[in-house]
Design an enzyme around this catalytic site. Structure first.
Site, PDB file in Angstrom:
ATOM      1  N   GLU A   1      -6.702   5.291   7.523  1.00 30.91           N
ATOM      2  CA  GLU A   1      -6.422   6.695   7.215  1.00 30.91           C
ATOM      3  C   GLU A   1      -7.633   7.355   6.566  1.00 30.91           C
ATOM      4  O   GLU A   1      -7.909   8.532   6.786  1.00 30.91           O
ATOM      5  CB  GLU A   1      -5.169   6.795   6.324  1.00 30.91           C
ATOM      6  CG  GLU A   1      -3.903   6.561   7.149  1.00 30.91           C
ATOM      7  CD  GLU A   1      -2.758   5.945   6.384  1.00 30.91           C
ATOM      8  OE1 GLU A   1      -2.765   5.937   5.140  1.00 30.91           O
ATOM      9  OE2 GLU A   1      -1.834   5.432   7.064  1.00 30.91           O
TER      10      GLU A   1
ATOM     11  N   LYS B   1       0.151   4.258  -0.486  1.00 30.46           N
ATOM     12  CA  LYS B   1      -0.478   5.482   0.026  1.00 30.46           C
ATOM     13  C   LYS B   1      -0.205   6.638  -0.949  1.00 30.46           C
ATOM     14  O   LYS B   1      -0.154   6.411  -2.150  1.00 30.46           O
ATOM     15  CB  LYS B   1       0.003   5.762   1.447  1.00 30.46           C
ATOM     16  CG  LYS B   1      -0.126   4.518   2.341  1.00 30.46           C
ATOM     17  CD  LYS B   1       0.068   4.774   3.800  1.00 30.46           C
ATOM     18  CE  LYS B   1      -0.076   3.459   4.556  1.00 30.46           C
ATOM     19  NZ  LYS B   1      -0.076   3.612   5.999  1.00 30.46           N
TER      20      LYS B   1
ATOM     21  N   GLU C   1      -6.045  -4.130  10.787  1.00 31.86           N
ATOM     22  CA  GLU C   1      -5.006  -3.123  10.974  1.00 31.86           C
ATOM     23  C   GLU C   1      -5.329  -2.284  12.213  1.00 31.86           C
ATOM     24  O   GLU C   1      -6.066  -1.300  12.110  1.00 31.86           O
ATOM     25  CB  GLU C   1      -4.931  -2.201   9.754  1.00 31.86           C
ATOM     26  CG  GLU C   1      -4.565  -2.897   8.470  1.00 31.86           C
ATOM     27  CD  GLU C   1      -3.883  -1.935   7.504  1.00 31.86           C
ATOM     28  OE1 GLU C   1      -2.756  -2.232   7.097  1.00 31.86           O
ATOM     29  OE2 GLU C   1      -4.467  -0.890   7.179  1.00 31.86           O
TER      30      GLU C   1
ATOM     31  N   HIS D   1      -9.598   1.826   4.612  1.00 36.04           N
ATOM     32  CA  HIS D   1      -8.325   1.961   5.325  1.00 36.04           C
ATOM     33  C   HIS D   1      -8.484   2.947   6.492  1.00 36.04           C
ATOM     34  O   HIS D   1      -9.229   3.919   6.391  1.00 36.04           O
ATOM     35  CB  HIS D   1      -7.237   2.442   4.361  1.00 36.04           C
ATOM     36  CG  HIS D   1      -5.875   2.384   4.957  1.00 36.04           C
ATOM     37  ND1 HIS D   1      -5.391   3.381   5.763  1.00 36.04           N
ATOM     38  CD2 HIS D   1      -4.919   1.427   4.917  1.00 36.04           C
ATOM     39  CE1 HIS D   1      -4.177   3.050   6.176  1.00 36.04           C
ATOM     40  NE2 HIS D   1      -3.870   1.860   5.680  1.00 36.04           N
TER      41      HIS D   1
ATOM     42  N   SER E   1       2.952  -1.670  10.616  1.00 38.74           N
ATOM     43  CA  SER E   1       4.381  -1.705  10.936  1.00 38.74           C
ATOM     44  C   SER E   1       5.014  -3.076  10.724  1.00 38.74           C
ATOM     45  O   SER E   1       5.895  -3.491  11.486  1.00 38.74           O
ATOM     46  CB  SER E   1       4.626  -1.211  12.372  1.00 38.74           C
ATOM     47  OG  SER E   1       4.181   0.122  12.519  1.00 38.74           O
TER      48      SER E   1
ATOM     49  N   GLY F   1       1.871   2.615  10.761  1.00 36.08           N
ATOM     50  CA  GLY F   1       2.839   3.694  10.581  1.00 36.08           C
ATOM     51  C   GLY F   1       3.540   4.147  11.848  1.00 36.08           C
ATOM     52  O   GLY F   1       4.172   5.198  11.875  1.00 36.08           O
TER      53      GLY F   1
ATOM     54  N   ASN G   1       0.871  -1.178   0.000  1.00 37.32           N
ATOM     55  CA  ASN G   1       0.000   0.000   0.000  1.00 37.32           C
ATOM     56  C   ASN G   1       0.910   1.230   0.000  1.00 37.32           C
ATOM     57  O   ASN G   1       1.443   1.605   1.029  1.00 37.32           O
ATOM     58  CB  ASN G   1      -0.896  -0.031   1.256  1.00 37.32           C
ATOM     59  CG  ASN G   1      -1.731   1.225   1.380  1.00 37.32           C
ATOM     60  OD1 ASN G   1      -1.854   1.999   0.427  1.00 37.32           O
ATOM     61  ND2 ASN G   1      -2.314   1.437   2.554  1.00 37.32           N
TER      62      ASN G   1
HETATM   63  P1  PGA Z   1       2.569   0.537   7.723  1.00 36.31           P
HETATM   64  O1  PGA Z   1       1.148   0.773   7.003  1.00 36.31           O
HETATM   65  O2  PGA Z   1       3.078  -0.786   7.265  1.00 36.31           O
HETATM   66  O3  PGA Z   1       3.410   1.684   7.286  1.00 36.31           O
HETATM   67  O4  PGA Z   1       2.293   0.543   9.205  1.00 36.31           O
HETATM   68  C1  PGA Z   1       0.254  -0.284   6.862  1.00 36.31           C
HETATM   69  C2  PGA Z   1      -1.004   0.198   6.195  1.00 36.31           C
HETATM   70  O5  PGA Z   1      -1.408   1.333   6.450  1.00 36.31           O
HETATM   71  O6  PGA Z   1      -1.619  -0.523   5.404  1.00 36.31           O
END
Ligand code: PGA
Length: 255
Positions: free
Chosen positions: A96, A7, A166, A94, A212, A172, A5
């Site tokens: 976010e 982003k 998640e 997601h 992460s 993140g 992903n």
């Molecule tokens: P990350 O993001 O691996 O940077 O924690 C995962 C995601 O948002 O799908």
């Protein structure tokens, strides 16, 4: 499966450079399945698709999709538009989008239904906040999100569905959930999916973990019984790192 992903990262030229470098090191899954997906931002989807050519084992996805097929929706992208440029899966709901853009589970369900109708595979994201986690209500939050985000989906749709767990506090942050937490919540998710879609369909739905993940923690995470893969943010931006994550993750399932 291992889903990158990206982003809001990578211009077209950056996406091309990633794909060219990735193809030099990538090997398809030894059992012949497609177990890698890349979800660039909309503007780089076609570039990534073309750069990867006909390489087997990698699918291209998008990070969102509208719930209507066409219409007066300024700034939005529809499922047929994505299908035509070779997209095969979409990430929906997601954290976010839920946090920063007011995405609700109700709209996640609408997006999922239309995407499935157009032949796209849906990766539906759920996960509790840090506050929910500390209050010990993860199961309740995940239950509510699943029931509402999957409303209207029928057992026959489950072959086009993957759930991504998640936890918001792990996305993140550099603090992945422990394998124990992941195993516990994925087991709960499978139970809820069995209630929603029937025992067999529920149990066979893949659940991937996101938050992460790195080449160093993926092996232990993938060793857990109810974990079918990972949704990878930060560690998917560099071809070497993403490839190492894939190789280490595959090892957990092959032994
Ligand atoms: P990350 O993001 O691996 O940077 O924690 C995962 C995601 O948002 O799908």
């Amino acid at each position: 499966m291992f889903i990158a992903n990206w982003k809001m990262n990578k211009t077209q030229s950056e996406a091309r450079a990633f794909c060219e470098a990735f193809l030099k090191i990538f090997t398809p899954s030894p059992n012949g399945t497609v177990d890698v997906g890349i979800a660039p931002p909309y503007t780089a989807i076609e570039t990534a698709k073309k750069s990867l050519g006909n390489t087997p084992g990698i699918d291209i996805g998008a990070q969102n999709v509208h719930w209507l097929s066409a219409g007066a929706q300024t700034g939005e992208i529809s499922a047929p538009m994505l299908k035509e440029i070779g997209v095969s899966f979409v990430i929906i709901g997601h954290s976010e989008r839920r946090q920063y853009y007011g995405e609700s589970s109700k709209f996640v369900a609408a997006r999922a239904l239309n995407a499935i109708k157009h032949g796209l595979h849906v990766i539906a994201c759920i996960g509790e906040s840090a506050a929910d986690f500390e209050r010990g209500v993860t199961r309740e939050v995940v239950y509510e999100q699943l029931v509402t985000s999957l409303e209207g989906l029928k057992p026959q749709h489950t072959s086009q569905l993957t759930i991504a767990y998640e936890p918001v506090w792990a996305v993140g942050t550099g603090h992945a959930a422990t394998p124990e937490i992941i195993a516990k919540v994925h087991t709960q998710i499978h139970d809820i999916l069995s209630q929603l879609f029937g025992k067999e369909e529920g149990k066979s739905l893949p659940i991937i973990y996101g938050g992460s993940t790195t080449p160093d923690n993926i092996y232990e995470i993938m060793c857990q019984e109810h974990v079918s893969g990972a949704l990878v943010g930060g560690a998917s931006l560099d071809p070497q790192t993403f490839n190492r994550l894939i190789l280490n993750g595959r090892k957990a399932k092959s032994g």
